[in-house]
Design an enzyme around this catalytic site. Structure first.
Site, PDB file in Angstrom:
ATOM      1  N   GLU A 212      43.486  32.971  37.419  1.00  0.00           N
ATOM      2  CA  GLU A 212      43.880  34.198  38.106  1.00  0.00           C
ATOM      3  C   GLU A 212      45.163  33.962  38.907  1.00  0.00           C
ATOM      4  O   GLU A 212      45.567  32.824  39.151  1.00  0.00           O
ATOM      5  CB  GLU A 212      42.766  34.646  39.072  1.00  0.00           C
ATOM      6  CG  GLU A 212      41.395  34.727  38.415  1.00  0.00           C
ATOM      7  CD  GLU A 212      40.364  35.455  39.266  1.00  0.00           C
ATOM      8  OE1 GLU A 212      40.737  36.021  40.310  1.00  0.00           O
ATOM      9  OE2 GLU A 212      39.190  35.453  38.864  1.00  0.00           O
TER      10      GLU A 212
ATOM     11  N   TYR B 285      39.572  42.736  38.957  1.00  0.00           N
ATOM     12  CA  TYR B 285      39.108  42.695  37.557  1.00  0.00           C
ATOM     13  C   TYR B 285      40.154  43.499  36.782  1.00  0.00           C
ATOM     14  O   TYR B 285      39.823  44.441  36.090  1.00  0.00           O
ATOM     15  CB  TYR B 285      37.734  43.381  37.576  1.00  0.00           C
ATOM     16  CG  TYR B 285      36.834  43.287  36.379  1.00  0.00           C
ATOM     17  CD1 TYR B 285      36.504  42.072  35.799  1.00  0.00           C
ATOM     18  CD2 TYR B 285      36.241  44.449  35.859  1.00  0.00           C
ATOM     19  CE1 TYR B 285      35.626  42.019  34.729  1.00  0.00           C
ATOM     20  CE2 TYR B 285      35.354  44.399  34.804  1.00  0.00           C
ATOM     21  CZ  TYR B 285      35.045  43.177  34.232  1.00  0.00           C
ATOM     22  OH  TYR B 285      34.158  43.127  33.179  1.00  0.00           O
TER      23      TYR B 285
ATOM     24  N   TYR C 145      23.311  39.391  38.984  1.00  0.00           N
ATOM     25  CA  TYR C 145      24.359  40.351  39.362  1.00  0.00           C
ATOM     26  C   TYR C 145      23.927  41.809  39.391  1.00  0.00           C
ATOM     27  O   TYR C 145      24.672  42.652  39.913  1.00  0.00           O
ATOM     28  CB  TYR C 145      25.596  40.165  38.477  1.00  0.00           C
ATOM     29  CG  TYR C 145      25.604  40.982  37.210  1.00  0.00           C
ATOM     30  CD1 TYR C 145      24.812  40.628  36.136  1.00  0.00           C
ATOM     31  CD2 TYR C 145      26.393  42.124  37.100  1.00  0.00           C
ATOM     32  CE1 TYR C 145      24.815  41.377  34.979  1.00  0.00           C
ATOM     33  CE2 TYR C 145      26.401  42.880  35.950  1.00  0.00           C
ATOM     34  CZ  TYR C 145      25.610  42.497  34.897  1.00  0.00           C
ATOM     35  OH  TYR C 145      25.611  43.252  33.756  1.00  0.00           O
TER      36      TYR C 145
ATOM     37  N   THR D 172      40.403  37.495  36.164  1.00  0.00           N
ATOM     38  CA  THR D 172      40.843  36.697  35.020  1.00  0.00           C
ATOM     39  C   THR D 172      42.027  37.338  34.311  1.00  0.00           C
ATOM     40  O   THR D 172      41.997  38.523  34.000  1.00  0.00           O
ATOM     41  CB  THR D 172      39.692  36.567  34.009  1.00  0.00           C
ATOM     42  OG1 THR D 172      38.547  36.094  34.692  1.00  0.00           O
ATOM     43  CG2 THR D 172      40.053  35.607  32.888  1.00  0.00           C
TER      44      THR D 172
ATOM     45  N   ARG E 111      28.066  31.090  34.639  1.00  0.00           N
ATOM     46  CA  ARG E 111      27.714  32.318  33.910  1.00  0.00           C
ATOM     47  C   ARG E 111      26.214  32.555  33.837  1.00  0.00           C
ATOM     48  O   ARG E 111      25.767  33.706  33.783  1.00  0.00           O
ATOM     49  CB  ARG E 111      28.300  32.265  32.504  1.00  0.00           C
ATOM     50  CG  ARG E 111      29.801  32.127  32.446  1.00  0.00           C
ATOM     51  CD  ARG E 111      30.503  33.276  33.155  1.00  0.00           C
ATOM     52  NE  ARG E 111      31.954  33.141  33.051  1.00  0.00           N
ATOM     53  CZ  ARG E 111      32.811  33.921  33.713  1.00  0.00           C
ATOM     54  NH1 ARG E 111      32.369  34.872  34.522  1.00  0.00           N
ATOM     55  NH2 ARG E 111      34.102  33.737  33.576  1.00  0.00           N
TER      56      ARG E 111
ATOM     57  N   GLU F 231      37.978  30.847  35.687  1.00  0.00           N
ATOM     58  CA  GLU F 231      38.727  32.089  35.524  1.00  0.00           C
ATOM     59  C   GLU F 231      40.132  31.824  36.063  1.00  0.00           C
ATOM     60  O   GLU F 231      40.299  31.524  37.242  1.00  0.00           O
ATOM     61  CB  GLU F 231      38.067  33.255  36.269  1.00  0.00           C
ATOM     62  CG  GLU F 231      36.701  33.601  35.706  1.00  0.00           C
ATOM     63  CD  GLU F 231      36.164  34.961  36.146  1.00  0.00           C
ATOM     64  OE1 GLU F 231      36.586  35.450  37.211  1.00  0.00           O
ATOM     65  OE2 GLU F 231      35.325  35.528  35.407  1.00  0.00           O
TER      66      GLU F 231
ATOM     67  N   THR G  24      36.148  28.256  44.829  1.00  0.00           N
ATOM     68  CA  THR G  24      37.310  28.975  44.299  1.00  0.00           C
ATOM     69  C   THR G  24      38.525  28.130  44.667  1.00  0.00           C
ATOM     70  O   THR G  24      38.811  27.950  45.849  1.00  0.00           O
ATOM     71  CB  THR G  24      37.431  30.372  44.943  1.00  0.00           C
ATOM     72  OG1 THR G  24      36.199  31.078  44.775  1.00  0.00           O
ATOM     73  CG2 THR G  24      38.573  31.166  44.311  1.00  0.00           C
TER      74      THR G  24
ATOM     75  N   GLU H 257      35.328  33.806  27.251  1.00  0.00           N
ATOM     76  CA  GLU H 257      36.065  34.596  26.263  1.00  0.00           C
ATOM     77  C   GLU H 257      36.576  33.709  25.128  1.00  0.00           C
ATOM     78  O   GLU H 257      36.475  34.068  23.957  1.00  0.00           O
ATOM     79  CB  GLU H 257      37.263  35.288  26.925  1.00  0.00           C
ATOM     80  CG  GLU H 257      36.893  36.399  27.891  1.00  0.00           C
ATOM     81  CD  GLU H 257      38.107  36.823  28.702  1.00  0.00           C
ATOM     82  OE1 GLU H 257      38.861  37.681  28.242  1.00  0.00           O
ATOM     83  OE2 GLU H 257      38.306  36.263  29.815  1.00  0.00           O
TER      84      GLU H 257
ATOM     85  N   LYS I  96      29.501  32.680  41.755  1.00  0.00           N
ATOM     86  CA  LYS I  96      30.916  32.508  42.080  1.00  0.00           C
ATOM     87  C   LYS I  96      31.144  31.777  43.407  1.00  0.00           C
ATOM     88  O   LYS I  96      32.206  31.187  43.608  1.00  0.00           O
ATOM     89  CB  LYS I  96      31.570  33.885  42.240  1.00  0.00           C
ATOM     90  CG  LYS I  96      31.448  34.803  41.048  1.00  0.00           C
ATOM     91  CD  LYS I  96      32.541  34.510  40.045  1.00  0.00           C
ATOM     92  CE  LYS I  96      32.676  35.636  39.045  1.00  0.00           C
ATOM     93  NZ  LYS I  96      33.888  35.453  38.225  1.00  0.00           N
TER      94      LYS I  96
ATOM     95  N   GLN J 284      25.186  33.879  37.273  1.00  0.00           N
ATOM     96  CA  GLN J 284      25.759  35.221  37.417  1.00  0.00           C
ATOM     97  C   GLN J 284      24.988  36.270  36.607  1.00  0.00           C
ATOM     98  O   GLN J 284      24.701  37.367  37.106  1.00  0.00           O
ATOM     99  CB  GLN J 284      27.223  35.162  36.958  1.00  0.00           C
ATOM    100  CG  GLN J 284      28.009  36.448  37.169  1.00  0.00           C
ATOM    101  CD  GLN J 284      29.448  36.342  36.621  1.00  0.00           C
ATOM    102  OE1 GLN J 284      29.892  35.271  36.214  1.00  0.00           O
ATOM    103  NE2 GLN J 284      30.159  37.449  36.621  1.00  0.00           N
TER     104      GLN J 284
ATOM    105  N   ASP K 288      38.834  30.735  39.720  1.00  0.00           N
ATOM    106  CA  ASP K 288      37.584  31.296  40.235  1.00  0.00           C
ATOM    107  C   ASP K 288      36.427  30.747  39.394  1.00  0.00           C
ATOM    108  O   ASP K 288      35.917  31.407  38.489  1.00  0.00           O
ATOM    109  CB  ASP K 288      37.678  32.821  40.142  1.00  0.00           C
ATOM    110  CG  ASP K 288      36.444  33.509  40.689  1.00  0.00           C
ATOM    111  OD1 ASP K 288      35.844  32.977  41.634  1.00  0.00           O
ATOM    112  OD2 ASP K 288      36.079  34.581  40.165  1.00  0.00           O
TER     113      ASP K 288
ATOM    114  N   HIS L  99      40.600  41.270  29.451  1.00  0.00           N
ATOM    115  CA  HIS L  99      39.435  40.537  29.956  1.00  0.00           C
ATOM    116  C   HIS L  99      38.219  41.461  30.067  1.00  0.00           C
ATOM    117  O   HIS L  99      37.121  41.118  29.615  1.00  0.00           O
ATOM    118  CB  HIS L  99      39.759  39.925  31.320  1.00  0.00           C
ATOM    119  CG  HIS L  99      38.584  39.324  32.020  1.00  0.00           C
ATOM    120  ND1 HIS L  99      37.914  38.212  31.556  1.00  0.00           N
ATOM    121  CD2 HIS L  99      37.934  39.698  33.167  1.00  0.00           C
ATOM    122  CE1 HIS L  99      36.906  37.920  32.377  1.00  0.00           C
ATOM    123  NE2 HIS L  99      36.904  38.805  33.356  1.00  0.00           N
TER     124      HIS L  99
ATOM    125  N   ASP M 285      38.231  39.663  45.001  1.00  0.00           N
ATOM    126  CA  ASP M 285      38.543  39.353  43.620  1.00  0.00           C
ATOM    127  C   ASP M 285      38.514  40.640  42.801  1.00  0.00           C
ATOM    128  O   ASP M 285      37.525  41.374  42.839  1.00  0.00           O
ATOM    129  CB  ASP M 285      37.507  38.354  43.084  1.00  0.00           C
ATOM    130  CG  ASP M 285      37.982  37.658  41.818  1.00  0.00           C
ATOM    131  OD1 ASP M 285      39.201  37.624  41.569  1.00  0.00           O
ATOM    132  OD2 ASP M 285      37.124  37.159  41.076  1.00  0.00           O
TER     133      ASP M 285
END
Lengths: 405, 405
Positions: free
Chosen positions: B190, B117, B233, B333, B226, B188, B246, B347, B242, B229, B222, B122, B115
Site C-alpha cells: 500500500e 480499499y 470480519y 492494497t 486471511r 498488502e 503494519t 490475489e 490485521k 480475518q 498491511d 483489488h 486503511d
C-alpha cells in the site's frame, strides 16, 4: 465544612454517608481550577483534590493521567492507600476545590480505541432489526468477542458539544446516495476499560492479567449515525458512522473500587476456546441509566453482558497485538433483556418504527438541541454505592464551522 | 568524497546523477547514529544528514517528526529550500552519517491509522475470490472510498520482525473454530499518507486542502492473516486479522518531491458527489515492486487507483472527524489490472489455489523465515526518479515471547 476561597491551611473533608464518591470510590480525573492548567485530581464527595498538592508528586501535574497510569498496578494500589490515609485527617486547603468550580478534561490521552459488541441482547436486537427473517446472531458471535477499531482522535470528554455529523447515506428506496446531515443520529451506552500498562508486541495478554493492565473504568457514549453506518459498513465495518465523536466520562473509577461489584459471569454456551476461558467467569454489576432531555428512558444492566472485560482483553491481544498506556476498549452497547434496558435508541424505537415518549414529546432519533446523559452506579464496599462520572452530550449543528444549537 | 570517521569540519555531498535520493527527493526520517539518540534526518544519496546540526534547529532533536510536521506546510517548504541550499555547498562534517551506519526508527508517532480499499482491481479480485457467483463490487464501492480504522499501536518501522500471529479461525468444512498459528499469512502493498497539520472537530476538510494537511508519503505493508480475518470480519470488519503488525518505510517522501509524479486520475463513473469531486482529478505515478525472498513477484502501479489521496482525505473528515498530527491513512492494497501487478498474495495465488514460483520454490502464503520487501519509485524533477524507503519484514514465530526464525 466548606473550604473557603481563602484557602485555610488545612481542612477536613466531610463526605455524606450516602455519597457516590466516598472513600471507597476515589475516581481519578484531570481538572483545571479557574484560570489554572489541567492537572490530576481525585473526586471525593463534592470536592476535587489536587493530587500533586495532596501527595507532593510531580507526576500529577501532567495534563493527562498517562504517566501515572504507566507506573503500574502496585503503584496504583499504593497511591490509593495514600489518598485514603490523607483524607482521613486534615488536608491542605489549597489541595481542595469545589467540584462545581472546576473544569473537567479528557482524563487520558487515548492511544488506540477498540469497540466491542459484547451484549447478546444488543446483538440479537440489531440482528432482528436488520435481518428480520434470518438467525439474528452470526455464527462467530458466541465464539469470540466481535470488535473493531474506532477513531481515538475523536474521543472527547463529557460536556463537549456533538456536531450533527454529515455524510453519505442512501435511503433503501432511493436510486442514489446523497450527502448531508445525518437524520438517524443515535447513542450507544457503553462501559469502557482504560489500559494503564502496556505489553510487548507478539505476546498475547492472558485474561488472568486483566487487573495488571487495566487501570479503571469509564462510561462511554459511542454516538452513531445509523444512516451513514448502514450505507458504508459493507464489507469493512463502521467508519464515518461512528468516527465523528465518542464521549467518555471525566472520572476513571479504579478497578479496586469495583471489587464489590464483581458478580458471576453469564453462562457461555458453547464453552469458549481455552484462551478465552476463565476459571471464575465474572461480570460487573454496573447499573446504568440513560436520560433523554432529562427523562430517564432506559436502565441498561452491565451484569447481563455475555463477554467479560478480561475476555475482551485476552481476545484483543490474542494475535500478538501490544497494549499501550491509554488504550481504551469499550464493551459495545449495553442492552438488557427488557425493552426499558436497551442501550441505544435504534433498539428502543425499533429502528424508528416505535417512537418513545420523552417527557411530553416523542422521539425516534436525536433532534437538534437534544441532550443525553448516561450515568451509572455499582455496589461499593460497606453497602455504599460507587458512582461513575456522567457522560453528557448535546446535539447541535455546525454552521460554517461554528457550533450552534 | 567520503566523510571520514574523524568528522572533517566540512564536507561536500556528492550524489550520483541517477540516485533515487537526489536533491529533488530529500525524504525525512528518524535515525540514530551508533550509540546516539533518535533524531531527525534527511536522506541524500547514501548519506543521512542530521537536521538539527545542519539547520541549527532544536525541533529536529525530537525522537519523532511530529513537532516539525505540526509546524505546517509553509514551514515544510521553507525547510526543504534551506536543505537544498545547504547541500549545494559544504556541510558540517558532523551532520553527515553513512546511511548504512545508522539505525532507522518509526519516523512519526502514529495518531490514528485508517486503511482504505481504493483499488478497483483489488476490490474486484477479492470480491471474485469470496463471492464467485455475485457481482464482485458492492453497491457502495464506486460511491465512496471504503475504509476502516486500524491499530495505530502496531504500526512498526521496516525491518521489525513479524511474529506469525495466532488467532481464532474456522475452516469452512470444520464444525468449530480453533486457536493457533495463522496458516494464511499475507501482505498488502500500500501507499500511506502522513498527516502533518490537524483540523478542527466538526469541520470537514475539503479535497482542495490536501497539500496543506498531508506532509508526505510512505510505503506500507498491511500484514494480513486471511484465516483469522475470514472468521471474524462479519459484521464489524477486520480486527485481529490485521492488528498484529503494519510495517511502514522509514523515509517520508515530501509531497513536493512528488510534483512530477502527478498524473490525471482514472475515470470515475458515476460522478462522485460534490464533496468528493475534484476540478482536476489526479493520481500519483508511483511504481511499486514486491520481492518475496529476493525474487520480484509483482509490480503494482499506484496510478491505477480509483480513489485519489485527496478524495480519501475529504471522505475521512466528511462527518466532522478531526485530523491530528501523525494520522496515517493508507490506500489499501495496490493492484493493477494484470496478474503480475497484484499487491497481495491472496490475489497472486488466487486464494492459494494457484501457487506462485518464488525462486526455486512455490508459495501459497508466507512461510516462517520468508522475507518480503516492498520498494517504489516515482518520476522526479529533471528526469530523475524519486525513491521510497523500502518496507522489509521477515516472518518468524514467537516462542515463549521471544522472536525466532
Amino acid at each position: 465544612m466548606t473550604p473557603s476561597s481563602g484557602h485555610p491551611a488545612t481542612v477536613v473533608i466531610d463526605v455524606p454517608e450516602q455519597s457516590l464518591y466516598g472513600t471507597g470510590n476515589l475516581p481519578y480525573g484531570v481538572f483545571s481550577p479557574l484560570g489554572g492548567a489541567p492537572r490530576a485530581g481525585v473526586r471525593i464527595g463534592d470536592w476535587v483534590l489536587d493530587l500533586a498538592v495532596l501527595l507532593d508528586d510531580d507526576v500529577f501535574t501532567e495534563p493527562t493521567l498517562n504517566a501515572f497510569m504507566a507506573q503500574g498496578h502496585q503503584r496504583w494500589a499504593e497511591v490509593r492507600t495514600r489518598i485514603q490515609q490523607a483524607v482521613a485527617g486534615p488536608v491542605p486547603g489549597k489541595a481542595v476545590h469545589a467540584h462545581e468550580a472546576v473544569r473537567m478534561h479528557l482524563p487520558f490521552a487515548v492511544a488506540d480505541y477498540v469497540d466491542f459488541y459484547a451484549s447478546e441482547h444488543h446483538a440479537r436486537n440489531v440482528g432482528r432489526i436488520f435481518r428480520p427473517t434470518a438467525e439474528p446472531l452470526l455464527p462467530n458471535w458466541r465464539r469470540l468477542p466481535i470488535g473493531y477499531h474506532g477513531r481515538a482522535g475523536t474521543v472527547i470528554v463529557s460536556g463537549t458539544g456533538i456536531t450533527r455529523p454529515r455524510g453519505q447515506r442512501k435511503e433503501p428506496a432511493a436510486d442514489q446516495p446523497t450527502y448531508g446531515d445525518s437524520h438517524r443520529l443515535d447513542i450507544e451506552a457503553e462501559v469502557g476499560f482504560v489500559v494503564g500498562t502496556g505489553s510487548s508486541l507478539g505476546v498475547p495478554v492472558p485474561s488472568t492479567d486483566f487487573s495488571q493492565h487495566v487501570f479503571g473504568v469509564v462510561l462511554v457514549n459511542d454516538w452513531s449515525a445509523r444512516d451513514i453506518q448502514a450505507w458504508e459498513y459493507m464489507p469493512l465495518g463502521p467508519f464515518l458512522g461512528k468516527s465523528f465523536a465518542t464521549s467518555v466520562s471525566p472520572w476513571i473509577v479504579p478497578l479496586q473500587a469495583l471489587e464489590a461489584a464483581r458478580v458471576p459471569g453469564v453462562a457461555q454456551d458453547p464453552q469458549p476456546l481455552p484462551y478465552l476461558r476463565e476459571e471464575q467467569p465474572w461480570g460487573l454489576d454496573i447499573q446504568m441509566s440513560i436520560t433523554w432531555n432529562g427523562h430517564e428512558v432506559s436502565r441498561p444492566p452491565y451484569r447481563t453482558m455475555y463477554w467479560s472485560p478480561s475476555q475482551m482483553l485476552a481476545h484483543m491481544t490474542a494475535n500478538g497485538a501490544r497494549l499501550r498506556t491509554g488504550d481504551l476498549y469499550a464493551s459495545g452497547t449495553v442492552s438488557g433483556p427488557d425493552v426499558a434496558e436497551r442501550g441505544s435508541f435504534i433498539e428502543l424505537t425499533w429502528n424508528g418504527s416505535e417512537p418513545v415518549q420523552v417527557g411530553r414529546q416523542t422521539r425516534r432519533f436525536l433532534e437538534d438541541g437534544d441532550e443525553v446523559v448516561i450515568t451509572a452506579t455499582a455496589p461499593g464496599c460497606g453497602g455504599n454505592r460507587v458512582g461513575f462520572g456522567e457522560v453528557r452530550g448535546r446535539v447541535g449543528r455546525s454552521v460554517c464551522g461554528s457550533f450552534s444549537l
